[in-house]
Motif scaffolding. Structure first.
Motif, PDB file in Angstrom:
ATOM      1  N   UNK A  23       0.856  -1.173   0.000  1.00  0.00           N
ATOM      2  CA  UNK A  23       0.000   0.000   0.000  1.00  0.00           C
ATOM      3  C   UNK A  23       0.898   1.231   0.000  1.00  0.00           C
ATOM      4  N   UNK A  24       0.599   2.191  -0.871  1.00  0.00           N
ATOM      5  CA  UNK A  24       1.327   3.449  -0.918  1.00  0.00           C
ATOM      6  C   UNK A  24       0.506   4.518  -0.221  1.00  0.00           C
ATOM      7  N   UNK A  25       1.100   5.185   0.759  1.00  0.00           N
ATOM      8  CA  UNK A  25       0.400   6.220   1.523  1.00  0.00           C
ATOM      9  C   UNK A  25       1.417   7.037   2.309  1.00  0.00           C
ATOM     10  N   UNK A  26       1.072   8.273   2.621  1.00  0.00           N
ATOM     11  CA  UNK A  26       1.920   9.121   3.459  1.00  0.00           C
ATOM     12  C   UNK A  26       1.582   8.832   4.913  1.00  0.00           C
ATOM     13  N   UNK A  27       2.443   8.070   5.611  1.00  0.00           N
ATOM     14  CA  UNK A  27       2.138   7.671   6.979  1.00  0.00           C
ATOM     15  C   UNK A  27       2.788   8.570   8.025  1.00  0.00           C
ATOM     16  N   UNK A  28       3.692   9.466   7.611  1.00  0.00           N
ATOM     17  CA  UNK A  28       4.360  10.322   8.600  1.00  0.00           C
ATOM     18  C   UNK A  28       4.116  11.803   8.369  1.00  0.00           C
ATOM     19  N   UNK A  29       3.196  12.159   7.480  1.00  0.00           N
ATOM     20  CA  UNK A  29       2.758  13.541   7.332  1.00  0.00           C
ATOM     21  C   UNK A  29       3.749  14.486   6.707  1.00  0.00           C
ATOM     22  N   UNK A  30       4.716  13.959   5.931  1.00  0.00           N
ATOM     23  CA  UNK A  30       5.694  14.848   5.309  1.00  0.00           C
ATOM     24  C   UNK A  30       5.338  15.183   3.862  1.00  0.00           C
ATOM     25  N   UNK A  31       4.192  14.704   3.406  1.00  0.00           N
ATOM     26  CA  UNK A  31       3.742  15.001   2.054  1.00  0.00           C
ATOM     27  C   UNK A  31       4.301  14.085   0.994  1.00  0.00           C
ATOM     28  N   UNK A  32       5.157  13.141   1.363  1.00  0.00           N
ATOM     29  CA  UNK A  32       5.743  12.196   0.414  1.00  0.00           C
ATOM     30  C   UNK A  32       5.100  10.820   0.599  1.00  0.00           C
ATOM     31  N   UNK A  33       5.122  10.035  -0.454  1.00  0.00           N
ATOM     32  CA  UNK A  33       4.462   8.731  -0.430  1.00  0.00           C
ATOM     33  C   UNK A  33       5.399   7.655   0.112  1.00  0.00           C
ATOM     34  N   UNK A  34       4.968   6.989   1.171  1.00  0.00           N
ATOM     35  CA  UNK A  34       5.697   5.887   1.775  1.00  0.00           C
ATOM     36  C   UNK A  34       5.083   4.563   1.301  1.00  0.00           C
ATOM     37  N   UNK A  35       5.735   3.466   1.625  1.00  0.00           N
ATOM     38  CA  UNK A  35       5.234   2.157   1.221  1.00  0.00           C
ATOM     39  C   UNK A  35       5.126   1.235   2.427  1.00  0.00           C
ATOM     40  N   UNK A  36       3.953   0.639   2.577  1.00  0.00           N
ATOM     41  CA  UNK A  36       3.712  -0.387   3.588  1.00  0.00           C
ATOM     42  C   UNK A  36       3.551  -1.707   2.845  1.00  0.00           C
ATOM     43  N   UNK A  37       4.302  -2.717   3.261  1.00  0.00           N
ATOM     44  CA  UNK A  37       4.236  -4.013   2.601  1.00  0.00           C
ATOM     45  C   UNK A  37       4.276  -5.124   3.619  1.00  0.00           C
ATOM     46  N   UNK A  38       4.401  -6.341   3.121  1.00  0.00           N
ATOM     47  CA  UNK A  38       4.434  -7.487   4.019  1.00  0.00           C
ATOM     48  C   UNK A  38       5.360  -8.555   3.480  1.00  0.00           C
ATOM     49  N   UNK A  39       5.907  -9.334   4.386  1.00  0.00           N
ATOM     50  CA  UNK A  39       6.502 -10.609   4.046  1.00  0.00           C
ATOM     51  C   UNK A  39       5.527 -11.664   4.540  1.00  0.00           C
ATOM     52  N   UNK A  40       5.944 -12.915   4.603  1.00  0.00           N
ATOM     53  CA  UNK A  40       5.008 -13.947   5.047  1.00  0.00           C
ATOM     54  C   UNK A  40       4.597 -13.780   6.500  1.00  0.00           C
TER      55      UNK A  40
END
Length: 285
Positions: A9-26
């Motif tokens: 999932x791509x989303x700004x999670x820290x409020x700096x206006x840039x896109x971060x990435x949340x992912x997963x392993x197993x």
């Protein structure tokens, strides 16, 4: 970081206006923060689970203005310990240990969506998944905590896949639209506005093949939502909740985009059978 399509999932999670990435392993939830130069930093572990992380989503559950991470995973060695885990964010890119809401599935979730299904102003959670592809609806209690879920089962013989949360019949209440995994019907759960849903309604026949999320947009400009299937076929809506078939385009994985500046939704289709991508500009009227 292991990130096949559908598991990031791509989303700004820290409020700096840039896109971060949340992912997963197993068995991990992983985060890569934007580095400020158009790239992503090294992945860091948000949390390590027993295993089977699925149904990854990022949105604000508790209404504090900060994005939270949601995922379905095991809370112990047994698959039947599966639960919805909510990692509440503080707005800086840090997340609390998960608050868990039992599910009891022995199979992964395919989709997790945040929406207000009972019209009380807070974000509820809808999940599609499990061995029988159940639809689970968690109502928010107003504090960011979630009540035990309502469970809605597809009719026997029609495991469901792909979930859209929208007002299909334009009665002001949120409905849930999914489809059969094996060429059966489209499946509609009509919302009553209180967070409950009426018995399942079978609609037009779905297409065989892969099962993307249900894509809805007003393609013909009549003010009603239309649907794109994995065929790819466009079914035009009339506001009644019916979706008659209009035309077939191409068998592939569709995405909606506005490509030519005319403010109408166009389609990008990745072919199922060959390494090709097709663009369909909207000429419907």
């Amino acid at each position: 970081m292991y990130n096949p399509v559908g598991h990031q999932v791509l989303a700004d999670v820290n409020g700096d206006g840039a896109t971060d990435r949340v992912g997963r392993s197993s068995d991990e939830v992983l985060l890569q923060l934007a580095d400020g130069e158009g790239g992503l930093g090294e992945p860091s572990q948000v949390y390590e689970q027993w295993g089977g992380v699925s149904g990854l989503a990022v949105f604000d559950v508790d209404g504090d203005g900060n994005r939270d991470i949601l995922e379905v995973s095991a809370d112990g060695p047994s698959d039947l310990n599966t639960s919805l885990a909510v990692h509440h964010g503080d707005g800086t890119g840090r997340f609390a240990a998960p608050r868990r809401h039992p599910i009891g599935w022995a199979a992964p979730a395919s989709e997790t969506v945040g929406t207000d299904v009972d019209a009380d102003g807070d974000t509820d959670v809808v999940i599609l998944g499990g061995r029988d592809e159940q639809v689970l609806v968690f109502l928010n209690d107003g504090s960011g905590d979630l009540r035990p879920p309502g469970r809605y089962l597809p009719r026997s013989g029609y495991p469901a896949c792909g979930l859209a949360v929208t007002d299909v019949d334009e009665d002001g209440s949120v409905d849930l639209l999914t489809r059969s995994r094996d060429s059966g019907p489209l499946l509609l759960l009509r919302g009553d506005g209180t967070g409950a849903f009426m018995p399942l309604v079978e609609m037009a026949t779905a297409d065989p093949g892969w099962c993307p999320g249900q894509l809805l947009a007003d393609f013909d400009g009549d003010g009603h939502l239309d649907q794109v299937t994995s065929g790819v076929k466009v079914r035009t809506g009339d506001g009644s909740g019916q979706l008659p078939e209009l035309r077939g385009l191409h068998r592939g994985w569709p995405m909606i985009a506005e490509l030519d500046g005319d403010a109408r939704p166009d389609l990008v289709v990745v072919d199922f059978d060959e390494p090709a991508t097709y663009v369909y500009l909207n000429r419907l009227s």
